[in-house]
Design a protein around this motif. Structure first.
Motif, short mmCIF file in Angstrom:
data_model
loop_
_atom_site.label_atom_id
_atom_site.label_comp_id
_atom_site.label_asym_id
_atom_site.label_seq_id
_atom_site.Cartn_x
_atom_site.Cartn_y
_atom_site.Cartn_z
N SER A 1 32.49 46.71 38.41
CA SER A 1 32.60 46.13 37.06
C SER A 1 34.06 45.90 36.66
O SER A 1 34.36 45.00 35.89
CB SER A 1 31.90 47.04 36.04
OG SER A 1 32.46 48.33 36.05
N GLU B 1 34.95 42.59 38.13
CA GLU B 1 34.32 41.51 37.35
C GLU B 1 35.13 41.24 36.08
O GLU B 1 35.41 40.09 35.72
CB GLU B 1 32.89 41.93 37.01
CG GLU B 1 32.08 40.85 36.30
CD GLU B 1 30.74 41.37 35.82
OE1 GLU B 1 30.16 40.73 34.92
OE2 GLU B 1 30.28 42.41 36.32
N ARG C 1 37.34 37.83 35.04
CA ARG C 1 37.14 37.11 33.77
C ARG C 1 38.45 36.97 33.01
O ARG C 1 38.77 35.92 32.47
CB ARG C 1 36.13 37.86 32.89
CG ARG C 1 34.68 37.61 33.24
CD ARG C 1 33.75 37.92 32.06
NE ARG C 1 34.03 39.22 31.46
CZ ARG C 1 33.44 40.36 31.83
NH1 ARG C 1 32.55 40.35 32.80
NH2 ARG C 1 33.75 41.50 31.24
#
Length: 808
Positions: free
Chosen positions: A684, A687, A691
């Protein structure tokens, strides 16, 4: 001009950088060879200190030696970044190939971290500690460093050939069918390389400081063969004893023989489910010595849940093998291992450096240690713990009472054992009468097929029955007064009673209450507030009373119930997990000396278990099974300690903790397993980084090793080891406070483990308030003042025991 790695304290002799690098490389290669990665570990050794090839570092170390009254600030010159930077520049900036790129990351991380702990490739702030060092940090003399390294240590052509071999080792390592998740394998490989580097660096520095050559070490194959013959002699002597033909002793002998036969099988993960009191220690030692001989294992490591078992088992093994010197007991770290930012192995030796160099690397042929220490090796911060990791390869590792693996660490434990089996060439034995369902959980343990070492286990359990479990927990509540009444009633029928309760407070209160009543029977108290030597002395007295058939009462926490060889006529056990009930039952009529004896399971209403969730959940699951049996005597195999009851217990228990098995970290709202082992699609942090930055991170690995270590504690609350002034402890404290050699410190730190207790922070704070604690050796070691230790209970937080003060 020579560049300096170290300057010896005793005679100011210089160890050059090239001498140090090549000697550390050779040591690290020998460690890496165990799992087929000698060039990966050797590369770390050869590059770790190339940052000492600078004029700035040379001036710094000379100033440190020549100006002892006002030396330069320790660690003011960065020498550990250069090796990682060189690998990054050569293999991670252009024309990147997968395997050499990963080599740059895993070896480079070990190098830049060798005075602290492995860095995060990606941290919770979505930054890379690793890239900050190897890519972004500017080193003013980096070109000189490279030039001197290639001229003095290895030329560029040979260096590239060496890296090629390291990349081939990595490729071979990753092709083994161990895990679909390569991040898991790479995490363990990085830690193995880091361990090999730390141990090689510290060992070489210690040998230089002590003017010693490379130590030849033991020859385990000869030693283990000698030990095996001595053990067989002892086992054969049992056959001549009067009670050799009792049913239990015949059964023990048969199970020991089965372990001997099983040793011929290839290494793997196996279970040894001998019932409590069945002679697991010697049976597993028989397996270990024979297997080590047949399969060229380098050491045998016993891992137990509590320090109490270490002392007793190690002593038993020492006597049988006739060797004190080669058997190491490692209870806990006497010196706490804070992360070091001061690059502190440079220049003249101070106390802190000597403490770091003290031999503490588990290179003994037989080691007894705890589950806490085992898990710390792989997951705790600092370099002292992880230094030992590489010595777990090529070993026979015996987990005694494996059901005591802390719930939060189950997944980490399973993955560690899978790594040691597949890559470490170790053979692992899970020893307990109550096998936990470690292959039932999500991140399961890869236990071998037909793993049980004992044949006809159900029949063996039935043949071993020596006690009846009496349920007094499902329909009544006890307090200490009521327990006293039960003790009084039973003491009319039996000579010895053991009471095991769940908290130190109720144990102490019951002990005091029994003393007040003064029925003329000797009463003993045991808890973890006492140091190992103190508990040992009390256990010796208890054992002597039992042997002589005297009346005796012993009140203890659960520390007595795993592996301690005592046999009482009657046991009263406060309700806890079914495994604890079984272990407590193993302290009753242990050798089948009498007809079936009673073990009373009670529910103690005054125990505060809110902070002891594992005991609390275990108690609830056990209570359900007891209620089922009260309603229907044929359920769960017909008795509370049956194989079916135990399987049901562990499945329900692990289900209750399903969200905790992966070591959840509340502060980060994340599991430890994700920080350490998540693949890129499951990471995560990666991720979120993608972004935020609108691009991926230029790394093969993105896991957060440092963050994970910062949050890892086997026991939820952090504890600190403190030496106590009990018996020889006082002399150890005085000696440690002197200015001894590294060899002296090594000896004293080992001896001090018998005289330490582990304290929670609130206990340390209370002791500080009451002036009950002192620190010495630059604050690295803590000791209790005499008034803070009591010969009856151990730790005394009010510091008012009538024992005087420590005098230095």
């Amino acid at each position: 001009m020579s560049y300096i790695a170290h300057i010896r304290e005793s005679d100011n002799r210089i160890q050059t950088v090239e001498e140090h690098l090549l000697e550390v490389r050779d040591l690290a290669e020998s460690y890496g060879e165990k799992i087929g990665v000698k060039h990966l570990t050797g590369l770390a050794g050869m590059l770790h200190d190339i940052g000492k090839y600078t004029n700035e570092f040379r001036e710094y170390i000379l100033a440190a030696v020549n100006n002892t009254t006002a030396p330069p600030k320790r660690g003011s010159v960065d020498h550990s970044t250069a090796g990682g930077k060189l690998l990054y520049n050569l293999f991670h900036t252009e024309n990147i190939t997968r395997y050499k790129g990963i080599v740059a990351e895993i070896v480079g991380n070990a190098i830049i971290s060798h005075h602290a702990y492995l860095q995060d490739f990606l941290n919770p702030d979505l930054e890379s500690n690793y890239l900050h060092r190897v890519r972004d940090k500017q080193l003013s003399e980096f070109n000189l460093t490279k030039q001197e390294f290639f001229e003095r240590v290895i030329n560029e052509t040979r260096f590239h050939e060496y890296v090629e071999k390291a990349a081939l080792e990595l490729e071979h390592f990753l092709t083994k069918e161990y895990s679909e998740n390569k991040e898991t394998e790479l995490m363990f490989l990085t830690k193995f390389i880091f361990s090999a580097l730390i141990d090689a660096d510290r060992t070489n520095t210690r040998l230089f400081e002590e003017k010693k050559e490379i130590e030849s070490g033991i020859q385990p194959e000869k030693l283990f063969n000698t030990y095996y013959q001595r053990l067989l002699s002892k086992i054969n002597s049992f056959k001549k004893q009067e009670n050799a033909n009792t049913p239990i002793n015949l059964l023990r002998a048969e199970m020991s023989h089965q372990c001997d036969q099983f040793a011929e099988k290839p290494s793997g993960i196996y279970t040894l489910s001998i019932p409590t009191g069945g002679g697991k220690t010697l049976a597993s030692l028989r397996y270990a010595l024979k297997h080590a001989n047949l399969y060229d294992k380098k050491r045998i490591i016993y891992i137990v849940p509590y320090t109490t078992i270490i002392e007793q088992n190690a002593e038993e093994v020492r006597k049988i093998l006739g060797d004190d010197a080669q058997i190491l007991e490692h209870h806990s770290n006497v010196v706490e291992d804070a992360e070091d930012h001061d690059e502190n192995l440079d220049g003249m030796m101070n106390v802190q450096q000597k403490l770091k160099l003290a031999k503490d690397n588990w290179d003994s042929p037989i080691i007894f240690t705890t589950m806490v220490q085992f898990l710390n090796v792989f997951f705790a911060k600092g370099s002292r713990n992880i230094r030992r990791l590489h010595n777990l390869a090529e070993s026979v590792i015996i987990f005694d009472e494996v059901q005591k693996v802390p719930v939060s660490s189950v997944s980490l434990f399973n993955q560690t054992l899978n790594f040691l089996k597949m890559h470490g060439h170790s053979s692992i034995i899970l020893c307990t009468a109550t096998q936990p369902a470690l292959d039932f959980v999500e991140q399961k343990l890869e236990i071998n097929a037909n793993a049980e070492m004992i044949e006809d286990l159900e029949g063996v359990i039935e043949a071993f029955k020596r006690v009846e479990i009496i349920d007094r927990a499902t329909n009544e509540i006890f307090n200490n007064e009521k327990i006293c009444d039960l003790i009084d009633e039973k003491m009319n029928e039996v000579k010895s009673i053991l009471v095991i309760l769940n908290t130190k407070t109720v144990v102490r209160n019951l002990y005091n209450l029994l003393k007040e009543k003064d029925n003329g029977i000797p009463i003993f108290h045991l808890s973890t507030s006492m140091c190992a030597a103190h508990r040992n002395r009390i256990l010796s007295e208890v054992t002597q009373h039992l042997k002589e058939g005297n009346k005796i009462i012993c009140i203890s926490t659960q520390l007595i119930e795993a592996g301690v060889d005592v046999s009482f006529d009657c046991v009263i056990r406060s309700l806890a997990g079914l495994d604890s009930v079984a272990q407590a039952a193993g302290r009753c009529n242990r050798h089948g000396e009498k007809d079936i004896q009673n073990v009373y399971v009670i529910d103690h209403g005054d125990e505060k278990l809110d902070r002891l969730r594992e005991i609390k959940e275990g108690k609830q699951v056990s209570k359900k099974i007891l209620i089922d049996l009260r309603k229907n005597q044929t359920s769960h195999g017909g008795h509370v300690l049956s194989k079916q009851a135990m399987e049901r217990y562990f499945k329900e228990y692990y289900t209750a903790f399903e969200t905790d098995l992966n070591y959840f970290i509340p502060k980060l709202k994340k599991n430890m397993t994700e920080l350490l082992m998540a693949s890129k699609p499951e990471n995560s942090y990666l991720e979120a980084y993608s972004r935020k930055e609108k691009k991926g991170i230029p790394l093969f690995l993105t896991n957060s090793y440092k963050t994970a270590a910062d949050h890892f504690h086997v026991i939820n609350e952090i504890t600190t080891s403190v030496i106590v002034s009990y018996e020889d402890g006082e002399d150890i404290i005085t000696e440690l406070n002197g200015n001894g050699t590294i060899e002296d410190l090594t000896r004293l730190l080992r001896k001090a483990q018998q005289y330490t207790i582990n304290l929670y922070q609130y206990e340390l704070d209370l002791l500080a308030e009451n002036d009950g604690i002192v620190s010495f050796l630059d604050g690295k070691i803590l000791a209790l003042k005499k008034g803070a230790y009591n010969t009856e209970f151990g730790l005394n937080l009010t510091n008012d025991s009538k024992l005087g003060e420590i005098i230095f």
